[in-house]
Scaffold this active site. Structure first.
Site, short mmCIF file in Angstrom:
data_model
loop_
_atom_site.label_atom_id
_atom_site.label_comp_id
_atom_site.label_asym_id
_atom_site.label_seq_id
_atom_site.Cartn_x
_atom_site.Cartn_y
_atom_site.Cartn_z
N ARG A 128 1.36 2.12 6.11
CA ARG A 128 0.46 2.78 5.15
C ARG A 128 -0.79 3.30 5.85
O ARG A 128 -1.25 4.41 5.59
CB ARG A 128 0.08 1.80 4.03
N ARG A 155 -4.73 -10.37 -0.60
CA ARG A 155 -4.94 -9.80 -1.94
C ARG A 155 -3.99 -10.45 -2.95
O ARG A 155 -2.80 -10.59 -2.69
CB ARG A 155 -4.70 -8.29 -1.92
N ARG A 201 -3.78 12.71 -3.03
CA ARG A 201 -3.60 12.26 -1.64
C ARG A 201 -3.29 13.42 -0.71
O ARG A 201 -3.19 13.21 0.49
CB ARG A 201 -2.44 11.29 -1.54
N LYS A 230 -10.56 0.95 -3.49
CA LYS A 230 -10.51 1.98 -4.56
C LYS A 230 -10.22 1.35 -5.93
O LYS A 230 -10.89 1.65 -6.92
CB LYS A 230 -9.44 3.03 -4.24
N ARG A 257 1.58 -7.95 -3.80
CA ARG A 257 2.35 -6.71 -3.74
C ARG A 257 3.31 -6.72 -2.56
O ARG A 257 2.94 -7.16 -1.48
CB ARG A 257 1.39 -5.51 -3.61
P1 AP5 Z 1 -8.34 -2.86 -3.54
O1 AP5 Z 1 -9.45 -2.52 -4.47
O2 AP5 Z 1 -7.06 -3.35 -4.13
O3 AP5 Z 1 -8.10 -1.61 -2.52
P2 AP5 Z 1 -7.36 -0.24 -2.74
O4 AP5 Z 1 -8.08 0.78 -1.92
O5 AP5 Z 1 -7.17 0.05 -4.18
O6 AP5 Z 1 -5.99 -0.59 -2.02
P3 AP5 Z 1 -4.53 -0.22 -2.39
O7 AP5 Z 1 -3.67 -1.00 -1.43
O8 AP5 Z 1 -4.24 -0.38 -3.85
O9 AP5 Z 1 -4.51 1.28 -2.05
P4 AP5 Z 1 -3.31 2.14 -1.76
O10 AP5 Z 1 -3.90 3.48 -1.77
O11 AP5 Z 1 -2.57 1.75 -0.53
O12 AP5 Z 1 -2.27 1.78 -2.92
P5 AP5 Z 1 -1.96 2.42 -4.34
O13 AP5 Z 1 -1.69 1.32 -5.26
O14 AP5 Z 1 -2.94 3.45 -4.71
O15 AP5 Z 1 -8.89 -3.92 -2.49
C1 AP5 Z 1 -8.04 -4.48 -1.52
C2 AP5 Z 1 -8.40 -5.99 -1.34
O16 AP5 Z 1 -9.71 -6.07 -0.80
C3 AP5 Z 1 -8.44 -6.77 -2.66
O17 AP5 Z 1 -7.96 -8.07 -2.42
C4 AP5 Z 1 -9.93 -6.80 -3.06
O18 AP5 Z 1 -10.27 -7.97 -3.79
C5 AP5 Z 1 -10.60 -6.77 -1.69
N1 AP5 Z 1 -11.85 -6.02 -1.65
C6 AP5 Z 1 -12.11 -4.83 -2.27
N2 AP5 Z 1 -13.35 -4.40 -1.96
C7 AP5 Z 1 -13.88 -5.34 -1.12
C8 AP5 Z 1 -15.14 -5.45 -0.43
N3 AP5 Z 1 -16.07 -4.48 -0.56
N4 AP5 Z 1 -15.34 -6.52 0.36
C9 AP5 Z 1 -14.38 -7.49 0.50
N5 AP5 Z 1 -13.16 -7.45 -0.14
C10 AP5 Z 1 -12.92 -6.37 -0.92
O19 AP5 Z 1 -0.58 3.20 -4.00
C11 AP5 Z 1 0.59 2.47 -3.71
C12 AP5 Z 1 1.64 3.41 -3.19
O20 AP5 Z 1 1.97 4.39 -4.19
C13 AP5 Z 1 1.25 4.25 -1.97
O21 AP5 Z 1 1.50 3.52 -0.78
C14 AP5 Z 1 2.14 5.47 -2.11
O22 AP5 Z 1 3.44 5.19 -1.66
C15 AP5 Z 1 2.20 5.66 -3.61
N6 AP5 Z 1 1.19 6.59 -4.14
C16 AP5 Z 1 0.12 6.26 -4.93
N7 AP5 Z 1 -0.57 7.35 -5.26
C17 AP5 Z 1 0.07 8.41 -4.67
C18 AP5 Z 1 -0.19 9.81 -4.65
N8 AP5 Z 1 -1.25 10.36 -5.28
N9 AP5 Z 1 0.66 10.59 -3.95
C19 AP5 Z 1 1.75 10.06 -3.31
N10 AP5 Z 1 2.02 8.73 -3.30
C20 AP5 Z 1 1.20 7.92 -3.97
#
Ligand code: AP5
Length: 221
Positions: A171, A127, A88, A13, A160
């Protein structure tokens, strides 16, 4: 244009939202990034959010919605935004609809990226992030030219805390998009499924095609 990017952790994402925001010239709104910034600044909101993030759990809706409401008022979000990791929950989706409707706006499309658990665990364990400009790297699929340094700005890369294997498992267990959230957008015929297992460029193309189609006809799910 307002775009919602849904999907389990690690499905790409953040990588894709950054690209789409640049291509379309719209704001990139990542609730995860906002929580991490608040936690690093030591604010009360950040400290509270961190306690949930460290356990791999969702931050409660009232905390998330309060923060998001402030973000939506900022100037750069007035012409459009891509929401990365928000909403979410179905109540978050309903609140976003309500908030945009007050300004005569609405979500145009909800893109749901999926990938297998094995692929997600592999990606997250390798990552690396740039704390300065937000570039995202992956040891196997997108390594930096110089290990540990950002290609774009030269800053030292970090990992992270919630990418530790035991938190990633939590997660994945607790943070898959819920059925009622997906049904919220399916019911509005705005949900499009995207195969996130493919390479970064191929996923970007799928997303761009879906966004283009959504401006021409109602999205299909
Ligand atoms: P990346 O693009 O970083 O993936 P991502 O889906 O953004 O993963 P996140 O871990 O950031 O998602 P998340 O939803 O767990 O965390 P968030 O920060 O939103 O890609 C991942 C890796 O793969 C990278 O190394 C990249 O280079 C690689 N990659 C990408 N695409 C690829 C491909 N096609 N092929 C190969 N490699 C690839 O949230 C963090 C925390 O915040 C949550 O756990 C929760 O506690 C809280 N939170 C956030 N938003 C909310 C909400 N709306 N409500 C409640 N809690 C929330």
């Amino acid at each position: 244009m307002y775009i919602v990017l849904l999907g389990p952790p690690g499905t790409g994402k953040g990588t894709q939202a950054k690209r789409i925001a640049e291509q379309l010239g719209i704001a990139h709104v990542s609730t995860g990034d906002m929580f991490r910034e608040a936690a690093a600044s030591g604010t009360a909101l950040g400290t509270r959010a961190k306690s949930y993030m460290d356990r791999g759990e969702l931050v409660p809706d009232e905390v998330t919605l309060g923060m998001l409401g402030e973000r939506l008022k900022q100037q750069d979000a007035q012409g459009g935004a891509i929401f990365d990791g928000f909403p979410r929950t179905q109540p978050q989706a309903a609140a976003l609809d309500e908030s945009l409707a007050k300004q005569g706006k609405s979500v145009n499309i909800a893109l749901h990226i999926t990938a297998s658990d094995d692929e997600v665990v592999r990606r997250l364990s390798g990552r690396w992030l740039c704390p300065n400009c937000g570039e995202i790297y992956q040891e196997a699929s997108r390594p930096p030219r110089q290990p540990g340094l950002c290609d774009a700005c030269g800053a030292s890369l970090t990992q992270r805390e919630d990418d530790r294997a035991e938190v990633v498992r939590q997660r994945l267990e607790k943070q898959r998009p819920a059925r009622d959230l997906l049904n919220h957008y399916r019911g509005q015929t705005k949900l499009v499924d995207i195969d996130g297992e493919q390479g970064v460029e191929a996923v970007t193309k799928q997303l761009a095609d879906a966004i283009r189609n959504s401006t021409q006809e109602p999205a299909k799910s």
